[in-house]
Design an enzyme around this catalytic site. Structure first.
Site, PDB file in Angstrom:
ATOM      1  N   MET A  75       4.539   8.065  -8.160  1.00 32.81           N
ATOM      2  CA  MET A  75       4.559   7.993  -9.621  1.00 32.81           C
ATOM      3  C   MET A  75       3.417   7.172 -10.214  1.00 32.81           C
ATOM      4  O   MET A  75       3.384   6.918 -11.412  1.00 32.81           O
ATOM      5  CB  MET A  75       5.901   7.435 -10.115  1.00 32.81           C
ATOM      6  N   CYS A  76       2.471   6.742  -9.384  1.00 30.27           N
ATOM      7  CA  CYS A  76       1.302   6.016  -9.889  1.00 30.27           C
ATOM      8  C   CYS A  76       0.312   6.988 -10.518  1.00 30.27           C
ATOM      9  O   CYS A  76       0.063   8.060  -9.975  1.00 30.27           O
ATOM     10  CB  CYS A  76       0.595   5.274  -8.755  1.00 30.27           C
ATOM     11  N   HIS A  77      -0.246   6.572 -11.646  1.00 32.25           N
ATOM     12  CA  HIS A  77      -1.261   7.380 -12.305  1.00 32.25           C
ATOM     13  C   HIS A  77      -2.610   7.158 -11.628  1.00 32.25           C
ATOM     14  O   HIS A  77      -2.930   6.020 -11.275  1.00 32.25           O
ATOM     15  CB  HIS A  77      -1.386   6.978 -13.778  1.00 32.25           C
ATOM     16  N   MET A 115       0.169  -2.000  -8.781  1.00 33.47           N
ATOM     17  CA  MET A 115       0.384  -1.242  -7.546  1.00 33.47           C
ATOM     18  C   MET A 115      -0.898  -1.135  -6.735  1.00 33.47           C
ATOM     19  O   MET A 115      -0.862  -1.163  -5.500  1.00 33.47           O
ATOM     20  CB  MET A 115       0.945   0.155  -7.857  1.00 33.47           C
ATOM     21  N   GLU A 116      -2.023  -1.036  -7.403  1.00 29.18           N
ATOM     22  CA  GLU A 116      -3.300  -0.968  -6.701  1.00 29.18           C
ATOM     23  C   GLU A 116      -3.581  -2.275  -5.963  1.00 29.18           C
ATOM     24  O   GLU A 116      -4.034  -2.260  -4.810  1.00 29.18           O
ATOM     25  CB  GLU A 116      -4.425  -0.647  -7.689  1.00 29.18           C
ATOM     26  N   ASP A 130      -4.326  -3.503  12.925  1.00 29.50           N
ATOM     27  CA  ASP A 130      -4.840  -2.376  13.707  1.00 29.50           C
ATOM     28  C   ASP A 130      -6.040  -2.769  14.560  1.00 29.50           C
ATOM     29  O   ASP A 130      -6.133  -2.393  15.723  1.00 29.50           O
ATOM     30  CB  ASP A 130      -5.227  -1.229  12.780  1.00 29.50           C
TER      31      ASP A 130
END
Length: 162
Positions: A75-77, A115-116, A130
């Site tokens: 749902m992130c733009h 969110m970014e 990793d």
């Protein structure tokens, strides 16, 4: 708490319409960490990890993650990011060696960049894992959280210290 906005009249998921929102400068700062052994710490700081310069690669991965957030969070733009800064700080409390990761993301737009910033912080830590897992798989990624955000309709946010 405000009403959830990501549901349509049928109760199903939707992407919120932000077309009427004012464009403002928006920033977000997120933090996380990864705790490693002394051996991993020394190999990172002495550039002895076989996959390359861990912090440089992790920094680029974080920047790339910020730019790709809308591809992995449904749902992130998609937004036009104006800047991403990934910073590291070693916290050495023998026997723990913790790499603090701070990510600041900035835009000028109709929606925020929390969110970014959170995605970038997470991917930065995962990239360190990793790159170092051949040396030790017991590394621990710490809490990931929003420290502050500025701009937008909901105003500024600053996390209170615990």
């Amino acid at each position: 708490m405000s009403e959830f906005t990501h549901f349509n009249d049928q109760g199903r998921a939707k992407m919120v319409d932000i077309s009427a929102k004012e464009e403002t400068v928006r920033t977000a700062l997120a933090k996380t960490s990864i705790t490693v052994t002394e051996e991993v710490y020394k190999k990172i700081t002495n550039h002895e990890i076989g996959k390359g310069d861990v912090l440089s690669v992790a920094q680029v991965a974080g920047i790339m993650a910020a730019k790709q957030t809308s591809n992995v969070i449904p749902m992130c733009h998609p937004i036009s990011i104006k800047g991403v800064n990934v910073e590291f700080e070693w916290i050495v409390n023998d026997p723990d060696y913790t790499l603090g990761i701070s990510v600041t993301v900035k835009t000028k737009g109709s929606t925020g960049v929390e969110m970014e910033a959170l995605t970038a912080a997470s991917i930065t830590a995962l990239t360190v894992y990793d790159m170092c897992k051949a040396v030790d798989k017991g590394m621990i990624i710490g809490e990931t959280y929003l420290v502050e955000k500025t701009g937008g309709k909901s105003g500024d946010f600053l996390r209170k210290e615990k």
